[in-house]
Design a protein around this motif. Structure first.
Motif, PDB file in Angstrom:
ATOM      1  N   THR A  18       0.837  -1.208   0.000  1.00 33.69           N
ATOM      2  CA  THR A  18       0.000   0.000   0.000  1.00 33.69           C
ATOM      3  C   THR A  18       0.867   1.251   0.000  1.00 33.69           C
ATOM      4  O   THR A  18       0.635   2.186  -0.779  1.00 33.69           O
ATOM      5  CB  THR A  18      -0.949  -0.003   1.214  1.00 33.69           C
ATOM      6  N   PHE A  19       1.878   1.277   0.876  1.00 32.29           N
ATOM      7  CA  PHE A  19       2.784   2.428   0.922  1.00 32.29           C
ATOM      8  C   PHE A  19       3.447   2.629  -0.438  1.00 32.29           C
ATOM      9  O   PHE A  19       3.519   3.757  -0.939  1.00 32.29           O
ATOM     10  CB  PHE A  19       3.847   2.227   2.007  1.00 32.29           C
ATOM     11  N   CYS A  20       3.914   1.559  -1.039  1.00 33.43           N
ATOM     12  CA  CYS A  20       4.575   1.644  -2.349  1.00 33.43           C
ATOM     13  C   CYS A  20       3.616   2.136  -3.438  1.00 33.43           C
ATOM     14  O   CYS A  20       4.018   2.889  -4.323  1.00 33.43           O
ATOM     15  CB  CYS A  20       5.169   0.292  -2.734  1.00 33.43           C
ATOM     16  N   ALA A  21       2.357   1.719  -3.358  1.00 33.15           N
ATOM     17  CA  ALA A  21       1.363   2.184  -4.340  1.00 33.15           C
ATOM     18  C   ALA A  21       1.152   3.689  -4.216  1.00 33.15           C
ATOM     19  O   ALA A  21       1.043   4.395  -5.224  1.00 33.15           O
ATOM     20  CB  ALA A  21       0.039   1.441  -4.155  1.00 33.15           C
ATOM     21  N   ASP A  27       4.843   9.753  -7.360  1.00 31.98           N
ATOM     22  CA  ASP A  27       5.900   9.905  -8.351  1.00 31.98           C
ATOM     23  C   ASP A  27       5.310  10.107  -9.748  1.00 31.98           C
ATOM     24  O   ASP A  27       5.770  10.967 -10.513  1.00 31.98           O
ATOM     25  CB  ASP A  27       6.814   8.676  -8.317  1.00 31.98           C
ATOM     26  N   ALA A  28       4.284   9.335 -10.079  1.00 28.69           N
ATOM     27  CA  ALA A  28       3.628   9.463 -11.387  1.00 28.69           C
ATOM     28  C   ALA A  28       2.953  10.826 -11.525  1.00 28.69           C
ATOM     29  O   ALA A  28       2.975  11.418 -12.608  1.00 28.69           O
ATOM     30  CB  ALA A  28       2.601   8.348 -11.568  1.00 28.69           C
ATOM     31  N   ALA A  29       2.390  11.327 -10.444  1.00 31.82           N
ATOM     32  CA  ALA A  29       1.744  12.643 -10.487  1.00 31.82           C
ATOM     33  C   ALA A  29       2.775  13.725 -10.794  1.00 31.82           C
ATOM     34  O   ALA A  29       2.502  14.643 -11.574  1.00 31.82           O
ATOM     35  CB  ALA A  29       1.053  12.932  -9.149  1.00 31.82           C
ATOM     36  N   ARG A  35      -1.444   7.197 -13.498  1.00 28.16           N
ATOM     37  CA  ARG A  35      -1.654   7.241 -12.050  1.00 28.16           C
ATOM     38  C   ARG A  35      -2.318   5.967 -11.575  1.00 28.16           C
ATOM     39  O   ARG A  35      -3.020   5.283 -12.312  1.00 28.16           O
ATOM     40  CB  ARG A  35      -2.576   8.422 -11.693  1.00 28.16           C
ATOM     41  N   VAL A  36      -2.108   5.665 -10.308  1.00 29.92           N
ATOM     42  CA  VAL A  36      -2.800   4.553  -9.662  1.00 29.92           C
ATOM     43  C   VAL A  36      -4.219   5.045  -9.359  1.00 29.92           C
ATOM     44  O   VAL A  36      -4.382   6.101  -8.751  1.00 29.92           O
ATOM     45  CB  VAL A  36      -2.087   4.141  -8.351  1.00 29.92           C
ATOM     46  N   PRO A  37      -5.251   4.319  -9.787  1.00 30.33           N
ATOM     47  CA  PRO A  37      -6.624   4.771  -9.517  1.00 30.33           C
ATOM     48  C   PRO A  37      -6.885   4.889  -8.015  1.00 30.33           C
ATOM     49  O   PRO A  37      -6.414   4.067  -7.221  1.00 30.33           O
ATOM     50  CB  PRO A  37      -7.488   3.673 -10.133  1.00 30.33           C
ATOM     51  N   GLU A  38      -7.638   5.917  -7.635  1.00 31.00           N
ATOM     52  CA  GLU A  38      -7.980   6.103  -6.217  1.00 31.00           C
ATOM     53  C   GLU A  38      -8.700   4.887  -5.663  1.00 31.00           C
ATOM     54  O   GLU A  38      -8.499   4.517  -4.511  1.00 31.00           O
ATOM     55  CB  GLU A  38      -8.844   7.355  -6.039  1.00 31.00           C
ATOM     56  N   SER A  39      -9.530   4.267  -6.486  1.00 29.45           N
ATOM     57  CA  SER A  39     -10.261   3.088  -6.017  1.00 29.45           C
ATOM     58  C   SER A  39      -9.300   1.966  -5.627  1.00 29.45           C
ATOM     59  O   SER A  39      -9.540   1.249  -4.649  1.00 29.45           O
ATOM     60  CB  SER A  39     -11.240   2.585  -7.080  1.00 29.45           C
ATOM     61  N   HIS A  62       0.696  13.182   0.230  1.00 29.92           N
ATOM     62  CA  HIS A  62      -0.029  12.797  -0.981  1.00 29.92           C
ATOM     63  C   HIS A  62      -1.482  12.518  -0.649  1.00 29.92           C
ATOM     64  O   HIS A  62      -1.780  11.742   0.253  1.00 29.92           O
ATOM     65  CB  HIS A  62       0.630  11.559  -1.593  1.00 29.92           C
ATOM     66  N   LYS A  63      -2.362  13.170  -1.367  1.00 33.94           N
ATOM     67  CA  LYS A  63      -3.810  13.011  -1.211  1.00 33.94           C
ATOM     68  C   LYS A  63      -4.275  13.447   0.174  1.00 33.94           C
ATOM     69  O   LYS A  63      -5.196  12.883   0.744  1.00 33.94           O
ATOM     70  CB  LYS A  63      -4.237  11.574  -1.505  1.00 33.94           C
ATOM     71  N   THR A  64      -3.641  14.475   0.719  1.00 33.00           N
ATOM     72  CA  THR A  64      -4.013  14.947   2.056  1.00 33.00           C
ATOM     73  C   THR A  64      -5.209  15.897   2.023  1.00 33.00           C
ATOM     74  O   THR A  64      -5.891  16.043   3.033  1.00 33.00           O
ATOM     75  CB  THR A  64      -2.830  15.671   2.732  1.00 33.00           C
ATOM     76  N   ARG A  65      -5.456  16.528   0.881  1.00 30.49           N
ATOM     77  CA  ARG A  65      -6.594  17.443   0.768  1.00 30.49           C
ATOM     78  C   ARG A  65      -7.640  16.980  -0.224  1.00 30.49           C
ATOM     79  O   ARG A  65      -8.657  17.642  -0.413  1.00 30.49           O
ATOM     80  CB  ARG A  65      -6.090  18.835   0.364  1.00 30.49           C
TER      81      ARG A  65
END
Length: 105
Positions: A18-21, A27-29, A35-39, A62-65
């Motif tokens: 999960t951490f690596c994902a 990194d991709a962003a 990108r890895v899908p949010e789902s 990452h994804k904090t907001r």
């Protein structure tokens, strides 16, 4: 390897994945790549990777907001916290509950 150690290893592995994902997605962003899908990130958190997800979210910022992602992740964490509380407190209440069920019949 004991059953407890096996479960601990699997949970640790899920959290590492999960951490690596999250890292991969961050990194991709930055690079403007796929990108890895949010789902998928939420699914990894749901199957036991919530500590790894929160750690990655905090350390990588990452994804904090991002909403509703952030709220959904916190709901998954809360669900896991309640499940763990029930699991660890089961020796206290389970005998009483079983006795009450057998008394009712």
């Amino acid at each position: 390897m004991t059953e407890s150690l096996t479960v601990a290893f699997i949970v640790l592995l899920i959290n590492l994945i999960t951490f690596c994902a999250f890292w991969w997605d961050k990194d991709a962003a930055r690079k403007g790549q796929w990108r890895v899908p949010e789902s998928r990130l939420l699914w990894l958190a749901l199957i036991g990777g919530s500590p790894g997800a929160v750690l990655a979210q905090r350390l990588l910022r990452h994804k904090t907001r991002k909403e509703p992602f952030r709220t959904q992740l916190m709901l998954i964490c809360a669900t896991h916290a309640v499940a763990l509380a029930v699991w660890f407190s089961a020796p206290l209440w389970a005998p009483i509950a079983l006795a009450a069920l057998s008394f009712a019949h």
